[in-house]
Design a protein around this motif. Structure first.
Motif, PDB file in Angstrom:
ATOM      1  N   GLY A   1       0.768  -1.240   0.000  1.00 15.23           N
ATOM      2  CA  GLY A   1       0.000   0.000   0.000  1.00 15.23           C
ATOM      3  C   GLY A   1       0.794   1.282   0.000  1.00 15.23           C
ATOM      4  N   ILE A   2       2.103   1.212  -0.215  1.00 10.10           N
ATOM      5  CA  ILE A   2       2.900   2.441  -0.266  1.00 10.10           C
ATOM      6  C   ILE A   2       2.584   3.222  -1.539  1.00 10.10           C
ATOM      7  CG2 ILE A   2       5.261   3.352  -0.444  1.00 10.10           C
ATOM      8  CD1 ILE A   2       6.134   1.195   1.499  1.00 10.10           C
ATOM      9  N   VAL A   3       2.327   2.490  -2.635  1.00 16.51           N
ATOM     10  CA  VAL A   3       1.850   3.118  -3.878  1.00 16.51           C
ATOM     11  C   VAL A   3       0.609   2.352  -4.346  1.00 16.51           C
ATOM     12  CG1 VAL A   3       4.081   4.027  -4.619  1.00 16.51           C
ATOM     13  CG2 VAL A   3       3.432   1.702  -5.272  1.00 16.51           C
ATOM     14  N   ASN A   4      -0.184   2.990  -5.182  1.00 14.46           N
ATOM     15  CA  ASN A   4      -1.393   2.322  -5.669  1.00 14.46           C
ATOM     16  C   ASN A   4      -1.336   1.949  -7.143  1.00 14.46           C
ATOM     17  OD1 ASN A   4      -1.708   4.784  -6.901  1.00 14.46           O
ATOM     18  ND2 ASN A   4      -3.393   5.469  -5.581  1.00 14.46           N
ATOM     19  N   LYS A   5      -0.159   2.167  -7.756  1.00 16.33           N
ATOM     20  CA  LYS A   5       0.004   1.739  -9.143  1.00 16.33           C
ATOM     21  C   LYS A   5       1.470   1.389  -9.394  1.00 16.33           C
ATOM     22  CE  LYS A   5       0.492   4.635 -12.439  1.00 16.33           C
ATOM     23  NZ  LYS A   5       0.277   5.633 -13.524  1.00 16.33           N
ATOM     24  N   ARG A   6       1.698   0.653 -10.467  1.00 15.75           N
ATOM     25  CA  ARG A   6       3.050   0.251 -10.867  1.00 15.75           C
ATOM     26  C   ARG A   6       3.308   0.723 -12.293  1.00 15.75           C
ATOM     27  NH1 ARG A   6       2.547  -6.117  -9.876  1.00 15.75           N
ATOM     28  NH2 ARG A   6       0.596  -5.664 -10.977  1.00 15.75           N
TER      29      ARG A   6
END
Length: 356
Positions: free
Chosen positions: A209-214
């Motif tokens: 959950g640190i980022v919501n996309k890659r």
């Protein structure tokens, strides 16, 4: 109170397979700059935020140090007294340095006549046992795997799972620097460990959950060393970009997964296109990378201009190694002649004014 940076294992130990009492073998690798390019984007058809992750500022001048700190740390932890690798140059330099740091012996197999002098000098200075084989990297890789079955020695190529664990931290650093994941990540592909490791890092930070996309992963190969573009391994790869002169990538399946799962792609470039990108980056941005690194810039430029990477995107490019790794290639393509004059003010002044 000042805190001293001591390397990527200490910084990211919660995300790495180590123990509280593990003896960490480090040269304070990682923490490399993410540099926004200002001049090259002005030459492009579409406006993007273009960054380079300059891995050439690691201790031995390449991204290999990220994986090697983990590989050697785990080798020492297991009681190993020696390491072995096949290498086109950067791995041998890194393995030699970290093995020296750990106080163990490094054996490196390199292809005769096909290694940049800067990299060979590093392995020699760090005291590695250097074995030149009459064959290419892929021959060396086969021999390393065979010899490891007959000797108590640790392989530190990227088939060593701890290598990719260390290398994934570059994705962590990019996310921390941007405050998010980039939209596209461009990088050279040779043995394919790095594209696999970056995807691992981006995925881990997304999963918690640190980022919501890659990002979409875009891998680029030299045209005569492009097994991913051919759809199968090739036996006699050739390119001036020695770091990616590999026909049988050891991380094939992981790399294909990264490309497909991310929605990215592979592409290829000629040696002339690679060298053009290397020179452009040095002349326009003041950043000197080795030829293999420049293919990520060549790829980004092409895909930004053709709209495959759309306007407004945030794009990161991995520069895998320092330009000083291969000074001969750099000098050979430099067209500006040296100006020879007498040691007199008038002659120096005239030479300067003529070039202004």
């Amino acid at each position: 109170m000042h805190s001293r940076y001591t390397g990527l294992i200490e910084k990211y130990r919660d995300y790495l397979p180590i123990h509280d009492d593990t003896r960490i073998i480090s040269l304070a690798e990682g923490n490399t700059p993410l540099i926004r390019l200002h001049n090259i984007p002005k030459l492009l058809k579409n406006e993007v935020a273009l960054y380079v992750k300059y891995e050439g500022l690691n201790p031995t001048g390449s991204f290999k140090d990220r994986g090697m700190t983990m590989a050697i740390t785990k080798a020492v932890e297991s009681g190993s007294k020696a390491t072995v690798c096949a290498s086109t140059g950067n791995t041998s330099a890194s393995a030699a340095a970290y093995s020296a740091r750990a106080g163990i012996t490094a054996f490196v197999l390199i292809p005769e006549g096909k290694i940049a002098q800067g990299k060979l000098a590093q392995a020699m200075m760090h005291g590695a046992v250097i074995i030149q084989i009459q064959g290419n990297f892929d021959d060396g890789m086969r021999l390393v795997k065979e010899v490891a079955q007959h000797a108590p020695i640790t392989i530190v190529n990227s088939i060593n799972p701890y290598r990719l664990q260390g290398q994934k931290t570059a994705a962590f650093e990019i996310i921390e620097a941007l405050g998010r994941a980039p939209d596209y990540h461009c990088l050279p592909v040779g043995n394919a460990g790095n594209i696999s490791a970056y995807w691992m890092g981006y995925t881990e930070f997304a999963d918690i959950g640190i980022v919501n996309k890659r990002p979409k992963m875009c891998g680029y190969q030299a045209s005569r060393s492009a097994p991913f573009l051919r759809g199968h391994p090739i036996d006699n790869p050739e390119t001036i970009a020695t770091a990616i002169r590999i026909g049988h990538p050891q991380s094939w399946d992981k790399a294909i997964n990264a490309q497909k799962e991310s929605g990215g792609w592979f592409d290829e470039f000629t040696d002339a296109e690679i060298l053009k990108a290397q020179k452009l980056l040095a002349e326009k941005e003041g950043i000197f990378c080795e030829p293999a690194s420049a293919i990520s810039i060549a790829g980004a430029i092409k895909d930004i201009n053709n709209g495959k990477i759309p306007e407004g995107s945030t794009v990161t490019c991995t520069l895998t190694g320092n330009g000083l790794k291969d000074p001969d290639t750099a000098i050979q393509q430099s067209t500006t002649p040296l100006i020879k004059v007498k040691a007199e003010l008038g002659e120096v002044k005239t030479a300067i004014l003529q070039k202004m």
